[in-house]
Design a protein around this motif. Structure first.
Motif, PDB file in Angstrom:
ATOM      1  N   GLU A  55     -58.733  -6.037   4.116  1.00 40.39           N
ATOM      2  CA  GLU A  55     -58.439  -5.912   2.684  1.00 40.39           C
ATOM      3  C   GLU A  55     -59.414  -4.941   2.006  1.00 40.39           C
ATOM      4  N   ILE A  56     -60.678  -5.024   2.359  1.00 37.25           N
ATOM      5  CA  ILE A  56     -61.687  -4.113   1.803  1.00 37.25           C
ATOM      6  C   ILE A  56     -61.346  -2.674   2.172  1.00 37.25           C
ATOM      7  N   LEU A  57     -61.007  -2.425   3.430  1.00 40.55           N
ATOM      8  CA  LEU A  57     -60.654  -1.071   3.861  1.00 40.55           C
ATOM      9  C   LEU A  57     -59.424  -0.569   3.111  1.00 40.55           C
ATOM     10  N   GLU A  58     -58.397  -1.418   3.005  1.00 41.76           N
ATOM     11  CA  GLU A  58     -57.171  -1.006   2.306  1.00 41.76           C
ATOM     12  C   GLU A  58     -57.451  -0.666   0.844  1.00 41.76           C
ATOM     13  N   GLN A  59     -58.264  -1.475   0.195  1.00 46.39           N
ATOM     14  CA  GLN A  59     -58.587  -1.205  -1.208  1.00 46.39           C
ATOM     15  C   GLN A  59     -59.384   0.090  -1.339  1.00 46.39           C
ATOM     16  N   LYS A  82     -70.453  -0.484   6.120  1.00 48.48           N
ATOM     17  CA  LYS A  82     -70.289  -0.855   7.531  1.00 48.48           C
ATOM     18  C   LYS A  82     -68.896  -1.430   7.783  1.00 48.48           C
ATOM     19  N   ILE A  83     -68.435  -2.271   6.873  1.00 45.39           N
ATOM     20  CA  ILE A  83     -67.105  -2.869   7.019  1.00 45.39           C
ATOM     21  C   ILE A  83     -66.039  -1.783   7.018  1.00 45.39           C
ATOM     22  N   ILE A  84     -66.148  -0.830   6.109  1.00 42.14           N
ATOM     23  CA  ILE A  84     -65.164   0.254   6.021  1.00 42.14           C
ATOM     24  C   ILE A  84     -65.118   1.045   7.328  1.00 42.14           C
ATOM     25  N   THR A  87     -64.020  -1.323  10.451  1.00 40.60           N
ATOM     26  CA  THR A  87     -62.619  -1.747  10.369  1.00 40.60           C
ATOM     27  C   THR A  87     -61.702  -0.555  10.603  1.00 40.60           C
ATOM     28  N   ARG A  88     -62.070   0.593  10.088  1.00 41.05           N
ATOM     29  CA  ARG A  88     -61.282   1.810  10.314  1.00 41.05           C
ATOM     30  C   ARG A  88     -61.229   2.133  11.804  1.00 41.05           C
ATOM     31  N   VAL A  89     -62.374   2.074  12.478  1.00 40.30           N
ATOM     32  CA  VAL A  89     -62.431   2.346  13.918  1.00 40.30           C
ATOM     33  C   VAL A  89     -61.595   1.322  14.681  1.00 40.30           C
ATOM     34  N   ARG A  93     -58.244   2.134  16.941  1.00 42.69           N
ATOM     35  CA  ARG A  93     -58.138   1.773  18.377  1.00 42.69           C
ATOM     36  C   ARG A  93     -56.899   0.946  18.656  1.00 42.69           C
ATOM     37  N   GLN A  94     -56.601   0.004  17.752  1.00 41.95           N
ATOM     38  CA  GLN A  94     -55.406  -0.840  17.939  1.00 41.95           C
ATOM     39  C   GLN A  94     -54.143  -0.010  17.867  1.00 41.95           C
TER      40      GLN A  94
END
Length: 97
Positions: A55-59, A82-84, A87-89, A93-94
């Motif tokens: 959610e943080i990355l999307e926002q 760090k979360i951004i 989570t992006r990485v 990968r997924q």
């Protein structure tokens, strides 16, 4: 951990063998090795944090500033950044799999 009398729980032949090594003392018998659940797997905390981080990355990708995310989630600037990145990485990968 509860105390058990060997006479009550062990077959007589095993009790006799153990008495060759130890008599009248308390002995701890460890559990069989088993795969332990990772941090937060049993109570759902890991999943909750993963959802929050996504959610943080999307926002952030939708225009929220780091300052806004700090205030909304009560995390440090370093934690948000760090979360951004992580989570992006992780999502990249997924998507590649």
């Amino acid at each position: 951990m509860s105390y058990k009398n060997g006479k009550d729980v062990l077959p007589p032949s095993l009790l006799k063998q153990l008495q060759e090594y130890i008599q009248g003392e308390i002995i701890y018998i460890p559990k069989k090795e088993q795969k332990r659940a990772g941090w937060g797997e049993n109570n759902g905390t890991r999943l909750i944090i993963k959802r929050r981080n996504t959610e943080i990355l999307e926002q952030y990708q939708n225009g929220s500033t780091v300052r806004e995310l700090i205030e909304k989630y009560h995390l440090s600037e370093d934690s948000i950044r760090k979360i951004i990145v992580k989570t992006r990485v992780s999502l990249t990968r997924q998507a590649e799999m």
